[in-house]
Design a protein around this motif. Structure first.
Motif, PDB file in Angstrom:
ATOM      1  N   ARG A  55       0.853  -1.188   0.000  1.00 12.50           N
ATOM      2  CA  ARG A  55       0.000   0.000   0.000  1.00 12.50           C
ATOM      3  C   ARG A  55       0.889   1.238   0.000  1.00 12.50           C
ATOM      4  NH1 ARG A  55      -0.287   3.166   4.475  1.00 12.50           N
ATOM      5  NH2 ARG A  55       0.348   2.258   6.484  1.00 12.50           N
ATOM      6  N   ARG A  56       0.371   2.318  -0.556  1.00 14.03           N
ATOM      7  CA  ARG A  56       1.119   3.568  -0.598  1.00 14.03           C
ATOM      8  C   ARG A  56       0.908   4.352   0.682  1.00 14.03           C
ATOM      9  NH1 ARG A  56       1.577   7.699  -5.739  1.00 14.03           N
ATOM     10  NH2 ARG A  56       3.218   9.019  -4.853  1.00 14.03           N
ATOM     11  N   ASP A  57       1.965   4.980   1.188  1.00 15.33           N
ATOM     12  CA  ASP A  57       1.892   5.793   2.387  1.00 15.33           C
ATOM     13  C   ASP A  57       2.745   7.043   2.172  1.00 15.33           C
ATOM     14  OD1 ASP A  57       1.128   6.295   5.128  1.00 15.33           O
ATOM     15  OD2 ASP A  57       3.207   5.845   5.666  1.00 15.33           O
ATOM     16  N   LEU A 151     -15.861  -3.881  10.987  1.00 12.22           N
ATOM     17  CA  LEU A 151     -15.357  -2.766  10.189  1.00 12.22           C
ATOM     18  C   LEU A 151     -16.472  -2.051   9.419  1.00 12.22           C
ATOM     19  CD1 LEU A 151     -12.033  -4.284   8.782  1.00 12.22           C
ATOM     20  CD2 LEU A 151     -12.276  -2.484  10.490  1.00 12.22           C
ATOM     21  N   HIS A 152     -17.716  -2.377   9.726  1.00 11.47           N
ATOM     22  CA  HIS A 152     -18.830  -1.711   9.034  1.00 11.47           C
ATOM     23  C   HIS A 152     -18.861  -0.236   9.439  1.00 11.47           C
ATOM     24  CE1 HIS A 152     -22.818  -0.844   7.471  1.00 11.47           C
ATOM     25  NE2 HIS A 152     -22.804  -2.029   6.872  1.00 11.47           N
ATOM     26  N   PRO A 153     -18.997   0.671   8.479  1.00 12.03           N
ATOM     27  CA  PRO A 153     -18.971   2.116   8.797  1.00 12.03           C
ATOM     28  C   PRO A 153     -20.102   2.570   9.707  1.00 12.03           C
ATOM     29  CG  PRO A 153     -19.580   1.728   6.492  1.00 12.03           C
ATOM     30  CD  PRO A 153     -19.105   0.421   7.028  1.00 12.03           C
ATOM     31  N   VAL A 154     -21.158   1.772   9.841  1.00  7.50           N
ATOM     32  CA  VAL A 154     -22.271   2.157  10.715  1.00  7.50           C
ATOM     33  C   VAL A 154     -21.920   1.950  12.188  1.00  7.50           C
ATOM     34  CG1 VAL A 154     -24.675   1.608  11.340  1.00  7.50           C
ATOM     35  CG2 VAL A 154     -24.000   1.708   8.939  1.00  7.50           C
ATOM     36  N   LEU A 155     -20.992   1.030  12.469  1.00  9.66           N
ATOM     37  CA  LEU A 155     -20.682   0.690  13.857  1.00  9.66           C
ATOM     38  C   LEU A 155     -20.195   1.898  14.663  1.00  9.66           C
ATOM     39  CD1 LEU A 155     -20.697  -1.665  15.803  1.00  9.66           C
ATOM     40  CD2 LEU A 155     -18.339  -2.167  15.153  1.00  9.66           C
ATOM     41  N   ALA A 245      -3.142  -2.267   6.022  1.00  8.85           N
ATOM     42  CA  ALA A 245      -4.556  -2.009   5.759  1.00  8.85           C
ATOM     43  C   ALA A 245      -4.788  -0.530   5.474  1.00  8.85           C
ATOM     44  CB  ALA A 245      -5.390  -2.457   6.962  1.00  8.85           C
ATOM     45  N   PRO A 246      -5.934  -0.176   4.898  1.00  7.91           N
ATOM     46  CA  PRO A 246      -6.266   1.244   4.686  1.00  7.91           C
ATOM     47  C   PRO A 246      -6.342   1.993   6.019  1.00  7.91           C
ATOM     48  CG  PRO A 246      -7.740  -0.185   3.431  1.00  7.91           C
ATOM     49  CD  PRO A 246      -6.952  -1.076   4.327  1.00  7.91           C
ATOM     50  N   THR A 252      -9.562   2.283  13.112  1.00 10.09           N
ATOM     51  CA  THR A 252     -10.636   1.532  13.772  1.00 10.09           C
ATOM     52  C   THR A 252     -10.059   0.458  14.685  1.00 10.09           C
ATOM     53  OG1 THR A 252     -12.111   1.900  11.883  1.00 10.09           O
ATOM     54  CG2 THR A 252     -12.703   0.141  13.402  1.00 10.09           C
ATOM     55  N   ALA A 253      -9.025  -0.244  14.207  1.00  6.55           N
ATOM     56  CA  ALA A 253      -8.395  -1.283  15.033  1.00  6.55           C
ATOM     57  C   ALA A 253      -7.718  -0.682  16.259  1.00  6.55           C
ATOM     58  CB  ALA A 253      -7.383  -2.062  14.195  1.00  6.55           C
ATOM     59  N   TYR A 254      -7.053   0.455  16.094  1.00  5.53           N
ATOM     60  CA  TYR A 254      -6.387   1.095  17.230  1.00  5.53           C
ATOM     61  C   TYR A 254      -7.390   1.563  18.283  1.00  5.53           C
ATOM     62  CZ  TYR A 254      -2.373   1.408  14.034  1.00  5.53           C
ATOM     63  OH  TYR A 254      -1.348   1.126  13.161  1.00  5.53           O
ATOM     64  N   LEU A 255      -8.535   2.073  17.836  1.00  2.00           N
ATOM     65  CA  LEU A 255      -9.504   2.680  18.752  1.00  2.00           C
ATOM     66  C   LEU A 255     -10.586   1.708  19.209  1.00  2.00           C
ATOM     67  CD1 LEU A 255      -9.946   6.111  16.921  1.00  2.00           C
ATOM     68  CD2 LEU A 255      -8.754   5.704  19.083  1.00  2.00           C
ATOM     69  N   ALA A 256     -10.521   0.453  18.754  1.00  4.23           N
ATOM     70  CA  ALA A 256     -11.584  -0.504  19.068  1.00  4.23           C
ATOM     71  C   ALA A 256     -11.701  -0.747  20.567  1.00  4.23           C
ATOM     72  CB  ALA A 256     -11.321  -1.822  18.336  1.00  4.23           C
ATOM     73  N   GLY A 257     -10.573  -0.833  21.271  1.00  3.11           N
ATOM     74  CA  GLY A 257     -10.622  -1.077  22.710  1.00  3.11           C
ATOM     75  C   GLY A 257     -11.261   0.070  23.465  1.00  3.11           C
TER      76      GLY A 257
END
Length: 448
Positions: A55-57, A151-155, A245-246, A252-257
């Motif tokens: 992926r590009r960064d 990962l659904h945007p509604v969550l 990942a995007p 989302t993964a970082y802030l899930a907790g």
């Protein structure tokens, strides 16, 4: 808390510079060695790469292997070299193509060696490259399709709505805000300690599962384990593959907790509102609410690499904010000591130590230097608090518990003393064992 990347490493001689979650030895003589010695890489050599994600960064490209959770940052020419080698071009043809496209010369043979050291190469010519066993993942049976809704945007909208409802209730009923006395819901200290430990570790496990599930939804394996951050015993989840990942998935993964803790706390506020103050249900819900909120201030301690640290690292575009910040703080400390010593001797201090942040891009350099201040101040404050408050309190409680044992203290007194020794003493012993185990693992990895 999340754990995504290790120390930065310098890179290959193929016209690239890398920052990676694993150490690279550019001068290793046995890169990609077969049983009878390393294969010779010639212009006609072709290589077979493992399944790699790209992926590009910003101005670089992140290339990594999800199976081993190893990734590396490459400039455009390095990513192009990986693409050409993966398409089946020989080393010589890859060099020619890059020369035609960029007008520069590249040593692709050395570059292949570095890729092999990272575990990205399956075969060099007719020689299979030995592959390390991939790290074990927690809950390996959990597949992305099982948790794709994470990962659904509604969550995030649902979490936000739940939090907003709880805030409205607290504005109308500020008396529902918990205080430390809510934890003392029982007159028996042993009951308070045991129930608090059980609820706290349950919430901690749920917090880490939120990281794991969200990362798994993005196709990233992860592993939960115990760790230490300064004087704190923590549970952490290695989701280093999320770097591929995007950005929305990464954040989302970082802030899930944190989202999990806020959701639990919001639900408890809504459940607490209709209960009668003073009742057992009210006291238990208030204690649970405080336990759900207590980890959140800790997340602001970014100098201990909490969840918010990884958000900060991602938003600033830094590869290893903690490692680079620590290196810069040490550089400034050494420079200050030399300045004081030379001032006493009446001579001018020489620049015998290069600034490690000078090699970083401008945006990273600014972030690293600012973070180094937060790192030093925060670490000093934490250790001071431990020495002045936490350690004396722990010692006093343990001594009191030992003195509370014996036939003269009755059944309830002995039960309380044993509970304190088991819970408080067990946590401290577990911290020491975890710290020693991780320290030994880092030493072993460094030696390797």
């Amino acid at each position: 808390m999340t754990d995504t990347a290790g120390p930065a490493a310098d890179a290959s001689e193929a016209g690239t510079s890398t920052s990676t979650g694993t150490d690279i030895d550019p001068d290793a003589a046995a890169v990609g060695a077969a049983a009878d010695g390393p294969p010779r890489i010639t212009p006609t050599t072709r290589v077979l790469l493992h399944d790699l994600a790209v992926r590009r960064d910003r101005d670089e490209w992140i290339v990594g292997r999800m199976a081993t959770r190893t990734f590396v940052a490459l400039p455009a020419a390095g990513a192009r070299a990986v693409e050409l080698l993966g398409a089946g071009l020989s080393v010589g043809r890859t060099e020619e193509s890059l020369r035609a496209e960029t007008g520069e010369e590249f040593d692709i043979a050395d570059f292949v060696g570095d890729l092999a050291a990272l575990g990205f190469v399956a075969r060099i010519g007719d020689h299979a490259v030995p592959d390390a066993e991939p790290p074990r993942a927690s809950l390996p049976w959990l597949r992305p399709r099982h948790v794709r809704l994470a990962l659904h945007p509604v969550l995030p909208l649902l979490v936000g709505a739940l939090l907003a409802a709880a805030v409205v209730v607290l504005v109308r009923r500020p008396d529902l805000l918990p205080g430390y006395r809510d934890l003392l819901w029982s007159r028996h200290g042993s009951v308070v300690l045991l129930s608090g430990a059980a609820a706290g570790w349950t919430l901690l496990l749920a917090h880490e599962l939120a990281h794991l599930v969200t990362a798994r939804a993005a196709g990233v394996p992860g592993k939960m384990r115990l760790g230490t951050r300064l004087q704190f015993l923590v549970m952490q989840t290695d989701i280093s593959g999320i770097e591929l990942a995007p950005r929305r998935h990464r954040l989302t993964a970082y802030l899930a907790g944190i989202a999990l803790n806020l959701s639990v706390a919001s639900s408890l506020v809504l459940a607490l509102a209709p209960t009668e103050p003073g009742t057992t249900a009210h006291r238990l819900l208030a204690a649970a609410l405080l336990l759900a909120l207590l980890p959140l201030p800790f997340q602001c301690m970014v100098f201990t690499r909490t969840d918010l640290y990884f958000v900060l690292q991602d938003l600033t575009g830094c590869r290893d904010l903690y490692g680079d910040g620590l290196a810069y703080a040490r550089y400034r400390a050494r420079r200050s000591v030399r300045t004081v010593r030379t001032a006493r001797r009446g001579v001018r201090a020489g620049d015998r130590d290069d600034d490690p942040s000078a090699r970083l891009p401008a945006h990273e350099r600014r972030a690293v230097r600012l973070y180094s201040v937060v790192l030093v101040v925060g670490t000093a404050a934490c250790l001071t608090f431990m020495a002045a408050v936490t350690l004396p309190v722990d010692i006093a409680l343990l001594v009191r518990a030992v003195r509370g044992l014996g036939p003269g203290h009755g059944l309830a007194g002995n039960a309380d003393a044993v509970t304190v020794l088991v819970v408080l003493g067990g946590v401290n012993v577990l911290w020491l064992v975890t710290w020693w185990r991780n320290r030994r693992s880092r030493r072993s990895a460094g030696a390797t």
